[in-house]
Design a protein around this motif. Structure first.
Motif, short mmCIF file in Angstrom:
data_model
loop_
_atom_site.label_atom_id
_atom_site.label_comp_id
_atom_site.label_asym_id
_atom_site.label_seq_id
_atom_site.Cartn_x
_atom_site.Cartn_y
_atom_site.Cartn_z
N ARG A 89 1.39 6.86 -6.55
CA ARG A 89 0.20 7.86 -6.85
C ARG A 89 0.16 9.39 -6.79
O ARG A 89 0.31 9.71 -7.71
N ALA A 90 1.39 9.49 -5.79
CA ALA A 90 1.77 10.66 -5.85
C ALA A 90 2.52 10.91 -6.37
O ALA A 90 3.15 12.19 -6.84
N LEU A 91 3.56 10.28 -6.81
CA LEU A 91 4.54 10.92 -8.10
C LEU A 91 3.94 11.20 -9.32
O LEU A 91 4.51 12.13 -10.34
N ILE A 121 1.17 12.74 -9.89
CA ILE A 121 0.07 13.23 -9.62
C ILE A 121 1.61 14.64 -9.33
O ILE A 121 1.39 15.43 -9.74
N VAL A 122 2.78 14.32 -9.34
CA VAL A 122 3.31 15.53 -9.13
C VAL A 122 3.85 15.29 -10.86
O VAL A 122 3.83 16.69 -11.27
N VAL A 123 4.10 14.26 -11.37
CA VAL A 123 4.61 14.22 -12.52
C VAL A 123 3.92 15.20 -13.62
O VAL A 123 3.64 16.39 -14.80
N GLN A 124 2.04 14.60 -13.55
CA GLN A 124 0.64 15.22 -13.94
C GLN A 124 1.01 16.90 -14.01
O GLN A 124 0.44 17.87 -15.12
N CYS A 125 0.70 17.71 -12.79
CA CYS A 125 1.47 18.51 -12.04
C CYS A 125 1.81 19.33 -12.92
O CYS A 125 2.18 20.80 -13.75
N ILE A 126 3.54 19.45 -13.11
CA ILE A 126 5.05 19.52 -13.55
C ILE A 126 4.24 19.43 -15.14
O ILE A 126 4.88 20.94 -15.65
N ILE A 127 3.95 18.58 -15.56
CA ILE A 127 3.33 18.57 -16.88
C ILE A 127 2.95 19.64 -17.35
O ILE A 127 3.02 20.70 -18.73
N GLY A 128 1.09 19.43 -16.45
CA GLY A 128 0.12 20.54 -16.95
C GLY A 128 1.06 22.32 -16.66
O GLY A 128 0.67 23.34 -17.95
N ALA A 129 1.34 22.41 -15.52
CA ALA A 129 1.92 23.61 -15.53
C ALA A 129 3.58 24.18 -16.44
O ALA A 129 3.34 25.35 -16.94
N GLY A 130 4.20 23.14 -17.34
CA GLY A 130 4.66 23.10 -18.20
C GLY A 130 3.97 23.62 -19.72
O GLY A 130 4.67 24.66 -20.17
N LEU A 131 2.80 22.44 -19.50
CA LEU A 131 1.96 23.18 -21.58
C LEU A 131 1.10 24.84 -20.96
O LEU A 131 1.58 25.47 -21.67
N ILE A 132 1.05 24.90 -20.08
CA ILE A 132 0.21 26.15 -19.61
C ILE A 132 1.66 27.85 -19.43
O ILE A 132 1.25 28.23 -20.55
N ALA A 133 2.32 27.03 -18.89
CA ALA A 133 3.63 28.38 -19.48
C ALA A 133 3.52 28.03 -21.06
O ALA A 133 3.36 29.69 -21.54
N LEU A 134 4.42 27.52 -21.33
CA LEU A 134 4.17 27.48 -22.74
C LEU A 134 2.83 28.02 -23.95
O LEU A 134 3.47 29.24 -24.37
N LEU A 135 2.46 27.65 -23.14
CA LEU A 135 0.67 28.62 -23.85
C LEU A 135 0.80 30.10 -23.36
O LEU A 135 0.17 31.10 -24.69
N SER A 165 0.93 -0.79 -0.01
CA SER A 165 0.05 -0.12 -0.16
C SER A 165 1.04 1.24 -0.18
O SER A 165 0.30 2.34 -0.68
N GLY A 166 2.13 1.24 0.69
CA GLY A 166 3.01 2.42 1.00
C GLY A 166 3.14 2.71 -0.29
O GLY A 166 3.84 3.72 -0.66
N VAL A 167 3.95 1.60 -0.67
CA VAL A 167 4.83 1.37 -2.82
C VAL A 167 3.65 2.26 -3.60
O VAL A 167 3.37 2.50 -4.32
N ARG A 168 1.95 1.67 -3.18
CA ARG A 168 0.89 2.54 -4.52
C ARG A 168 0.97 3.51 -4.09
O ARG A 168 1.45 4.16 -5.52
N ASN A 169 0.97 4.29 -2.89
CA ASN A 169 0.34 5.29 -2.39
C ASN A 169 1.24 6.24 -2.96
O ASN A 169 1.37 7.68 -3.32
N ARG A 170 2.87 6.15 -2.87
CA ARG A 170 3.83 6.80 -3.43
C ARG A 170 4.10 7.07 -5.20
O ARG A 170 4.14 7.96 -5.42
#
Length: 173
Positions: free
Chosen positions: A8-10, A12-26, A1-6
């Motif tokens: 999932r958290a990773l 989410i972090v990657v998705q946020c970084i990619i999303g923020a990068g795309l928004i900055a590009l726009l 369960s701990g590995v699964r939560n990590r």
């Protein structure tokens, strides 16, 4: 369960970084091309009408997708599919592929339903049906501009534009 939560958290972090990068590009592209200055020259009523047409068309496309999924044995609520459709549009626009959004939609629907083949078929059917509708719009545009076409070219254009949607219907059937 701990590995699964990590994991999932990773994710989410990657998705946020990619999303923020795309928004900055726009934002950078909008600034570079003076999009705000250009939009100031457009009558706001036209922008509102365009936005309403877009919202209605995405809702209709989402409903069409819902019906195709139901036909494939996957029952989903419209209000859960519409956001997925919009997410798919986003990814189709900003990934270096026209089908990235379709992959996202297939992934999300099959992840919850466990039916990957049915999800793929429904998304493909929805895309093919959309292509047929685009072809019919082209046919109406051809008929509208009929007089501008060279006379010897007219029958071939109409034949091609009628046979396209018919071929797609046969393919879908």
């Amino acid at each position: 369960s701990g590995v699964r939560n990590r994991n999932r958290a990773l994710r989410i972090v990657v998705q946020c970084i990619i999303g923020a990068g795309l928004i900055a590009l726009l934002i950078w592209l909008a600034y570079k091309n003076d999009v705000v200055g250009t939009l100031k020259t457009v009558d706001p009523r036209y922008l509102i009408v365009a936005w309403l047409i877009w919202v209605i068309s995405t809702a209709i496309n989402s409903l069409r997708w819902k019906l195709l999924l139901a036909n494939a044995g996957i029952e989903r609520q419209f209000l859960s599919l519409w956001p997925l459709y919009l997410i798919g549009l986003f990814f189709s626009q900003f990934l270096p592929t026209g089908t990235g959004g379709d992959a996202v939609r297939v992934y999300e629907v099959s992840r919850r339903s466990g039916r990957i083949a049915a999800a793929i078929v429904a998304v493909l059917q929805e895309r093919v049906f959309g292509l047929g509708v685009s072809m019919l719009i082209g046919l109406f545009a051809t008929l509208y501009y009929w007089e501008r076409l060279p006379p010897n070219f007219r029958p071939w254009v109409v034949l091609a534009q009628i046979s396209g949607p018919i071929g797609l219907l046969v393919f879908l059937y």
